[in-house]
Design an enzyme around this catalytic site. Structure first.
Site, PDB file in Angstrom:
ATOM      1  N   GLN A  43       0.709  13.363  14.642  1.00 50.80           N
ATOM      2  CA  GLN A  43       2.083  12.932  14.939  1.00 50.80           C
ATOM      3  C   GLN A  43       2.221  12.463  16.386  1.00 50.80           C
ATOM      4  O   GLN A  43       3.295  12.549  16.987  1.00 50.80           O
ATOM      5  CB  GLN A  43       3.082  14.055  14.626  1.00 50.80           C
ATOM      6  CG  GLN A  43       3.385  14.182  13.142  1.00 50.80           C
ATOM      7  CD  GLN A  43       3.976  12.893  12.541  1.00 50.80           C
ATOM      8  OE1 GLN A  43       4.642  12.122  13.209  1.00 50.80           O
ATOM      9  NE2 GLN A  43       3.708  12.677  11.262  1.00 50.80           N
ATOM     10  N   SER A  44       1.134  11.942  16.927  1.00 48.89           N
ATOM     11  CA  SER A  44       1.148  11.491  18.315  1.00 48.89           C
ATOM     12  C   SER A  44       2.068  10.293  18.528  1.00 48.89           C
ATOM     13  O   SER A  44       1.943   9.271  17.854  1.00 48.89           O
ATOM     14  CB  SER A  44      -0.289  11.120  18.709  1.00 48.89           C
ATOM     15  OG  SER A  44      -0.298  10.329  19.880  1.00 48.89           O
ATOM     16  N   ASN A  45       2.972  10.412  19.494  1.00 50.05           N
ATOM     17  CA  ASN A  45       3.802   9.271  19.895  1.00 50.05           C
ATOM     18  C   ASN A  45       2.939   8.234  20.617  1.00 50.05           C
ATOM     19  O   ASN A  45       3.170   7.032  20.505  1.00 50.05           O
ATOM     20  CB  ASN A  45       4.913   9.721  20.845  1.00 50.05           C
ATOM     21  CG  ASN A  45       5.832  10.736  20.201  1.00 50.05           C
ATOM     22  OD1 ASN A  45       6.411  10.472  19.160  1.00 50.05           O
ATOM     23  ND2 ASN A  45       5.957  11.904  20.815  1.00 50.05           N
TER      24      ASN A  45
END
Ligand SMILES: *Cc1c(COP(=O)(O)O)cnc(C)c1O
Length: 330
Positions: A76-78
């Site tokens: 879920q890395s931005n």
């Protein structure tokens, strides 16, 4: 070093606004005025702090003649989402090497990564060094097929990425001057350290010593603070600056770990939403806001003071774990 001469690609909508948050300030007792720097609105594929870093990182990659970006992060890395967007906008290919087990569910940032055209790789649960090796291996195999890759480290946090925040400080100081305000402290979420290093070096460049509170979202201060110190001194060196600024990392709001909400971060998230119509995120900015709230409630700042909350984005993560709110009274 002059910013105008650095290779840079326009990716972010700048300047982002600097706004007073008076209903939030009132809810915290009204003794100090909280301001918000809206880097959630940098505009690149739902915004966030990585857009500022990527302007310089992609500039460097293109200058080296690269056609492919490789980077890493959690599923879920931005940073991964925004790197995928930056690659799309710059006409480059993008490969994302995720640390952690395979995630099948296409939702939130992971869905956006695919929509943005990135290729996803799940080599297994690896630490930072092993992930780095995996990225190098991938770059070699892409090279054999005729692609030239640029590897961007976790969070885009090298001195090139951090330049985005050196530049951001200049933007913020100009806005503060227009608003006739001087900040007594800056709070922000700190994860891989590039944002904090950039802010510290940017302040030093302008001979400012505003205290910067990096609220850690994952690592203990004993491990993370020396890392931020190292990056800050490398960056200061690159900028031709001498003295090393004080690095303050506060790990007391991490709770159960990266991405695990706390009672305080849930409260911060709801308070920002209900007083300001402001969406912060459960992984990063809600923990940073919890840090600001605790400091203001503890009376750490003199009445009449001005505190800056640097909003670094991250809202897609709200939709990665909706079950967290089930059965809770909001
Ligand atoms: C990456 C990120 C941060 C942390 O920035 P670093 O430069 O990695 O310390 C903070 N907030 C959000 C929303 C992020 O995506």
């Amino acid at each position: 070093m002059y910013f105008a001469q650095l290779p840079r690609v326009a990716l972010a909508t700048l300047p982002t606004t600097l706004q007073p948050a008076d209903r939030l300030s009132a809810a915290l007792g009204g003794q100090v005025r909280v301001w918000i720097k809206r880097d959630d609105n940098t505009g690149l594929a739902l915004g966030g702090n990585k857009a500022r870093k990527l302007e310089f990182l992609v500039g460097e990659a293109l200058e080296k003649g690269c056609d492919t970006l490789i980077t890493t992060g959690g599923p879920q890395s931005n940073h991964c989402r925004m790197t995928a967007a930056a690659a799309a906008k710059a006409g480059m290919h993008c490969h994302l090497v995720f640390s952690g087990p395979v995630v099948e569910l296409r939702q939130a940032n992971l869905l956006l990564d695919e929509l943005l055209g990135a290729k996803l790789h799940f080599p297994g649960a690896l630490d930072v060094e092993a992930t780095s090796r995996e990225m190098s291996r991938l770059a070699e195999s892409l090279h054999a097929s005729g692609y030239k890759s640029h590897i961007i480290p976790l969070g885009g946090s090298d001195t090139t990425g951090a330049l985005g925040y050196v530049n951001a400080v200049r933007e913020m100081l100009m806005q503060a001057e227009d608003a006739n305000v001087q900040f007594d402290a800056i709070f922000h979420a700190s994860g891989s350290g590039g944002t904090q290093a950039g802010i510290l070096a940017g302040l030093a460049l302008h001979h400012m010593s505003t205290p910067v509170f990096g609220i850690s979202v994952s690592r203990p201060s004993a491990v993370f603070a020396p890392q931020v110190e190292r990056l800050t001194s490398q960056l200061m060196q690159r900028l031709g600056l001498e003295s090393a600024p004080q690095v303050a990392v506060d790990d007391s709001f991490v709770g159960g770990g990266y991405g695990i909400p706390t009672v305080e971060s849930d409260e911060a998230l709801q308070l920002a939403a209900k007083t300001e119509g402001l969406i912060i995120d459960p992984v990063y900015t809600a923990k940073a806001m919890a840090g600001l709230i605790a400091a203001v409630r503890a009376g750490r700042f003199a009445p009449g003071g001005n505190i800056l909350f640097w909003h670094t984005g991250g809202s897609p993560a709200l939709f990665a774990d909706k079950s967290h709110w089930e059965g809770k009274s909001i």
